[in-house]
Each structure stands twice: as C-alpha cells, then as structure tokens.
Design a protein around this motif. Sequence first.
Motif, short mmCIF file in Angstrom:
data_model
loop_
_atom_site.label_atom_id
_atom_site.label_comp_id
_atom_site.label_asym_id
_atom_site.label_seq_id
_atom_site.Cartn_x
_atom_site.Cartn_y
_atom_site.Cartn_z
N ARG A 25 -19.27 -21.64 26.62
CA ARG A 25 -20.38 -21.32 27.88
C ARG A 25 -21.57 -21.40 26.55
NH1 ARG A 25 -22.57 -16.94 30.05
NH2 ARG A 25 -21.19 -15.63 29.33
N ARG A 26 -21.36 -20.78 25.69
CA ARG A 26 -22.81 -20.48 24.89
C ARG A 26 -22.10 -21.11 22.63
NH1 ARG A 26 -22.40 -17.10 20.39
NH2 ARG A 26 -20.21 -16.21 19.68
N TYR A 27 -21.43 -22.28 23.26
CA TYR A 27 -21.26 -22.35 22.15
C TYR A 27 -21.02 -24.22 22.16
CZ TYR A 27 -19.52 -23.77 17.21
OH TYR A 27 -18.93 -24.44 15.27
N LEU A 44 -26.11 -23.28 19.64
CA LEU A 44 -25.66 -21.96 20.00
C LEU A 44 -26.15 -20.86 21.64
CD1 LEU A 44 -25.19 -21.66 17.15
CD2 LEU A 44 -24.06 -19.46 17.24
N ALA A 45 -26.23 -20.76 21.42
CA ALA A 45 -27.02 -19.93 23.10
C ALA A 45 -27.14 -18.17 22.96
CB ALA A 45 -27.18 -20.63 23.98
N PRO A 46 -26.92 -17.41 22.77
CA PRO A 46 -26.25 -16.15 22.33
C PRO A 46 -27.28 -15.52 23.30
CG PRO A 46 -28.45 -16.43 20.91
CD PRO A 46 -27.78 -17.08 21.26
N ARG A 47 -27.95 -16.47 24.22
CA ARG A 47 -28.61 -15.00 25.03
C ARG A 47 -29.92 -16.59 25.74
NH1 ARG A 47 -32.75 -10.79 23.15
NH2 ARG A 47 -34.97 -11.92 23.78
N GLN A 48 -30.00 -16.33 26.83
CA GLN A 48 -30.74 -17.09 27.75
C GLN A 48 -31.76 -17.60 27.38
OE1 GLN A 48 -31.83 -16.86 32.03
NE2 GLN A 48 -31.30 -18.46 32.67
N ALA A 177 -22.71 -18.10 10.42
CA ALA A 177 -22.67 -17.83 11.89
C ALA A 177 -22.08 -18.86 12.14
CB ALA A 177 -22.90 -16.48 12.00
N SER A 178 -23.26 -20.05 12.32
CA SER A 178 -22.92 -20.80 13.19
C SER A 178 -21.51 -21.79 13.46
CB SER A 178 -24.58 -21.42 13.16
OG SER A 178 -24.64 -22.15 12.15
N LEU A 184 -20.38 -13.06 17.31
CA LEU A 184 -20.38 -12.26 18.10
C LEU A 184 -21.68 -12.32 18.51
CD1 LEU A 184 -18.86 -8.43 16.86
CD2 LEU A 184 -18.41 -10.30 18.70
N SER A 185 -21.79 -12.64 19.90
CA SER A 185 -23.31 -12.59 19.97
C SER A 185 -24.66 -12.15 19.72
CB SER A 185 -23.44 -12.99 21.69
OG SER A 185 -23.26 -14.07 21.93
N LEU A 186 -24.23 -10.59 19.47
CA LEU A 186 -24.71 -9.87 19.49
C LEU A 186 -25.03 -10.14 17.73
CD1 LEU A 186 -26.34 -6.89 19.47
CD2 LEU A 186 -24.11 -6.43 18.66
N GLU A 187 -24.74 -9.35 16.42
CA GLU A 187 -24.44 -9.94 15.39
C GLU A 187 -25.72 -11.42 15.28
OE1 GLU A 187 -20.76 -11.29 13.42
OE2 GLU A 187 -20.68 -8.99 13.81
N MET A 188 -25.55 -12.68 15.74
CA MET A 188 -26.23 -13.35 15.66
C MET A 188 -27.60 -13.65 16.91
SD MET A 188 -25.21 -16.80 14.81
CE MET A 188 -26.67 -17.44 14.59
N GLU A 189 -27.88 -12.46 17.79
CA GLU A 189 -29.61 -12.29 18.38
C GLU A 189 -29.93 -11.61 17.59
OE1 GLU A 189 -30.80 -9.91 22.44
OE2 GLU A 189 -29.15 -11.33 21.87
N CYS A 190 -29.51 -10.69 16.99
CA CYS A 190 -30.23 -9.63 15.67
C CYS A 190 -30.72 -10.62 14.57
CB CYS A 190 -29.33 -8.46 15.17
SG CYS A 190 -28.38 -6.94 16.29
N ARG A 191 -30.03 -11.80 14.18
CA ARG A 191 -30.13 -12.16 13.03
C ARG A 191 -31.56 -12.58 13.36
NH1 ARG A 191 -24.26 -12.69 11.69
NH2 ARG A 191 -24.35 -11.11 10.16
#
Length: 322
Positions: A25-27, A44-48, A177-178, A184-191
């Motif tokens: 779904r996100r990877y 990747l799609a950590p969020r929309q 990470a990719s 975790l989506s959180l980790e990718m989103e923060c970076r």
Amino acid sequence: MALPDVHHNFRQFFDGLQMHGSSGRRYERMSLHSWMGEGTVQRLAPRQDLGVAAVDFRLNDDYTVALHTRVPMVELSCCVQGYRRVEVSGREFEMKPGSWSLQFANPAEARMPFSKNQPFQMMSIAIPVTAFHHFMENGEGTRALDFHQIIGTLPYRVFQEAYDPASAYLLQQMMEASARPDSLSLEMECRILELLSHAFRSMLLGKEKRPSGLSRTDLSKLERAREIILDRMSHPPSLSELSRLIDLNEFKLKTGFKDRYGSTVFGYLREARLETAYRLLQEPDASVIDVSVSVGYSNPSYFAEAFRGKYGMNPGTLIRKS
C-alpha cells in the motif's frame, strides 16, 4: 491531492523502464529486467501528500523516458551518483553528483535521457502545490512564498546547488531506509520533512537575505569556495589563499559567505567536519583517531571536546552504539 496524481511522473518512469517487482500500500520495489540492465527502484508514500522515489541502477543501452506532468507540482531531487538530465520545452537542465535541485513544474512534456553503462543513484521527493503552500506558512498564517509567483507561466523552473554535509548524511539515512519495507512511516516522514526544510531554506528562503552587492558571478565564486573547503577539510586553505583560488577579495569572501551560508568560512568548516565525522564514526571498523585526522583534527582530545559540544556525547560512545 491523491498520491497517484502527485507521483504520476514517477509511475510513467517505472512503466517506461518496464520493471517488475512487488508492491504494497505504501511501498513498492521494482527491479530492472536483466536485458535492460541492473538495479532497483523503491517508491514510498509515508503519507498521502508525500511521495518518494529512490533509484539505483545501470542501463545496458541509452534510454530516454518521456514524461508528462499532469498537474502543477514541486519536486526535490538529490543526485548521489551519475548525471541527471531533463529536457523541458527545448531547454536542457543537468544535475551533477552531490547536488540537489528544487523543481517547480506546470503541466508540461519532458524527456529524461539516460546513458548506457553509467551508474545512476538519485532520490526524489514529490509534493503537490497545496502541501508546498502549507509548508510555506508561518504561525500567523502568512505565506512566505507562493508557487505561482515562483514559476508564473513558465513550464518549469529549477533552483540547484550542492547539498551540505548535514543534508548528505540525512539523504544517506533515507536511501538506506527506503530499501527496507519494514521502515516506519513516521521515521521516513520525519527525515523527508527535515530534508525539505533544509532545501527550502537553502535554495528559496535564504535567497531573500543574499547581499544585493553580490553579482551572480560572485555567488558562483562563493559556491566554489564552499566546495573547496569541503574537499580540503583535512588541510583547508587559509582565508587569503581561498580568496586567491576563487578570485574574490577577502572582504567579499567573508561577508558574502556569511550572508549566503549563515556562518563564517571557518565556522562552516567546523560544522562540516563534525557532521562528516558523525557519519564516518558509524561506518564499520571506525576509529576515533582515524576519523579525527581525516576531518582535520590533529588533536583527538580537541576533536572529542568539539564533538561533545555539538552532539552531547563522546565520539567513542557513538562507535559503541553502531
């Protein structure tokens, strides 16, 4: 805006290379067919409203991917290895290794040529215009920059420069990470957000503070000065030598560098040394003494003191944590 719209150009890129692989779904991870070359693409799609593509491949033959951007969008591309070329409306733009570009695109046709047998590694972050406008708002709701003011009626506008050591380290973490589906989506989103923040401040927001007395040629010389001190951080030139190397007087070098990069020449060098050391200390078989010498500290005790002052820990502690 839905992710398929944000990442339409990446999807065209994948389809154009006729890749195969697995997706979630996100990877999504895809590999080149062996007859085309070797390598992979992670999507990747950590969020929309955040889409990331990490590519690492080599092609057997020259190949050109035709792209069509259906909606206005903003993209940050970081070129780690190889050269990236983009042709838009008859104009060609090139990225070299160690640089990043902040691209603003209206709906337009584009071409992306790749040369055979050339290793290519890049990470791109795509966001819709609505997300860019959100990121540009301050606490009072005032927008610092507007997409349409930046690009106007142009099909494409790009800001480009070499990325700094802190961003290089952050980019390395994102590339690693990719490649892991369990990230975790959180980790990718923060970076991602931290990298975007660095790029926005360096290539957009920082431009408002540049001294009006510096020409485009002067700014290019300051960028060359920055490259020299990074390349020679173990044995950097003196201020007068650096001034001669870039053909810019010392006064303009000192005042222009601080205005452009927010630090004195040697303040910037100090930060770059410590950021490079932080990355090197996490590599296998790292040695505090070897790392300190490689970044320009002949005295390990002084290096340890500077490292503690920046990161709040001894360099040896970082090795034990790796």
